[in-house]
Design an enzyme around this catalytic site. Sequence first.
Site, PDB file in Angstrom:
ATOM      1  CG  LEU A 447     -21.019  26.330 -12.335  1.00 53.61           C
ATOM      2  CD1 LEU A 447     -20.356  26.871 -13.596  1.00 53.61           C
ATOM      3  CD2 LEU A 447     -20.579  24.898 -12.062  1.00 53.61           C
ATOM      4  N   GLY A 487     -29.642  27.803 -17.324  1.00 53.55           N
ATOM      5  CA  GLY A 487     -29.331  29.199 -17.606  1.00 53.55           C
ATOM      6  C   GLY A 487     -28.244  29.674 -16.659  1.00 53.55           C
ATOM      7  N   GLY A 488     -27.467  30.673 -17.095  1.00 54.29           N
ATOM      8  CA  GLY A 488     -26.404  31.190 -16.240  1.00 54.29           C
ATOM      9  C   GLY A 488     -25.426  30.084 -15.890  1.00 54.29           C
ATOM     10  CG  ASP A 489     -23.792  30.146 -11.967  1.00 53.81           C
ATOM     11  OD1 ASP A 489     -25.023  30.367 -11.967  1.00 53.81           O
ATOM     12  OD2 ASP A 489     -23.049  30.430 -10.998  1.00 53.81           O
ATOM     13  CD  GLU A 490     -29.691  28.707 -11.384  1.00 52.16           C
ATOM     14  OE1 GLU A 490     -29.796  29.285 -10.294  1.00 52.16           O
ATOM     15  OE2 GLU A 490     -30.630  28.568 -12.195  1.00 52.16           O
TER      16      GLU A 490
END
Length: 589
Positions: A447, A487-490
């Site tokens: 993102l 994980g995160g925005d991945e």
Amino acid sequence: MRPGLTVKLSLLLALIGVLASGSTGYYAYRANRAMLVGEAGRNLLTATELLGQRFSAAIDDMAADALVLATMPSSALIAQSKDLKTNADRARLAQVFSSFMLHHPGYLQARLIARDRFGLERIRFDRDGHGIVEVQGGDLQEKGQFAYVFDTLALAPGHVYIGPITINRERGAHYAEGKPILRLAAPIATPAGGVVGVVVLDVDLAVLLKLLRTDLPPDYDVYLANEWGDFLVHPDPSQAFGFDKGRRVFMQDSFAATKPLFDRAKNRVLINGLTNPEQAPDEVLAFVRRPFGASAGNRFIVLGLGKPLSDVLAGANLLGDQIVRMVLFSSVAALLLAILFARALTRPLQILTHAATHFFAESASEALPLKRNDEIGMLARCFDRMRREIRSQVDALHDKQHQLAHLANHDVLTSLPNRMLFMQRLDAALHDATANGERLAVLFVDLDRFKQINDQFGHSFGDTVLVAVAHRLQHVLSKGHTVARLGGDEFVVLVEGAYVSDSATDLAARIVRALDDDLPVDGKQVTVGASVGISEFPQDGTSARDLLLHADAAMYAAKSKGRGFWQRYCELPGEQRVTTANETTADES
């Protein structure tokens, strides 16, 4: 025939006698094991400290050799000489260098390097598989660009440069090339104090450690790490010098108890597999931190010795055999006494034999004497309630297991498959694609504006945005594709089946367009945007790790163009593939 109460009580009393003798023997056995392991640990720690002292002393001795060669009057003359041809002074000095090599089997190279001529070697002796070789004439090389030359030239006379222990990658180094070495260098000074060259000694680390551990038992394992924790010596050679192979293997990761050594909180650590089997399986280990040479500043090494736990506990095992024989003898005696006591104690209970036998003969729940008001009925009702409670608990446990299985393979926030489940599906898809000659693709989605959204509206709102993105991706993708959150925005997408490259690129374009559209989140319209990297099987990789890594690299290349781009890994230029892959690997580290 079921055993009667007399038999059971006899066994119970016998068991009490066996437990009494067995527990005494067991705790004696455990105490003996702990004593042996403690003693072995102390001995191992002493041996490790002695090995560390020998290692430091050996480095000091080699530093003294380098100073001897550097302070010889002829060394300064040869270093300043403009004539590279053979002369009497050079021949005598070369003989001295040759003598040092002959008397020190651990020296792989001995060199005199001048300050001028870009650090040209004036005298050089190498060791090869047949003996000592003097390198002369046009084979002498310029070494001024190496740290061990220019760092040593900056030292004051009388000091010694001690380089890091590493793999020798200098070309044309004969037997030294590709071997673990320790390099020492001393500046050559004129009588006026000017530094005109350096003397360099390359030491074979394997030979050095072999000489130092001559009086150690052969079953000892030796470990050595530098100040960062990189293994330099390991019983498994594949774990040593990981930084030279593109992957770093740290001692503090393999043995977490050694972390205080690298934090300088402790100077020695003892681990044993008896009390810490997860840290030292089947071994007793001792580690000490030692300064790396007399003039090495704050640098240090960590030395370790390991001994098989089976060797340490050999004496305890002999004691255990004797304890087993003692317990067997005591058990026979306890059984005979228990039978006598059980017969005397069970006579008043014979009137309950028929009821007890009838109770145990009935296996169905309706046959239990649940309506009785005496102790037997109470016991039957308690048993029935316990059985129903156990069944309820088992059913609840099964439900919990199903929930845990789902949580283990799915992202808690978005309910998408997580990294572990995605890699399993990717491995299975690769196996099928290889067997059927099909293609597949991996799309790495990152993102673009998620950080700004997180910073502006907070993490709770950011979590809601991630859920909305997951729904948008599932809406864009068909049922034949797998979308997961790493994980995160991945996020990452697996495209399976006999798809051509255009299908993956079309899908990437749809994802970019879909995430460029506004997302309604908690009454707000947000635009996150995305950059997509594409790797394809088989041209971009044949393993799950390579495909994910290359898709990540392509994503970084797409992100470098700006926001809202996609990029195929196979379309990256050669240098950009290497650079981007290296950057991605560094980010993972």
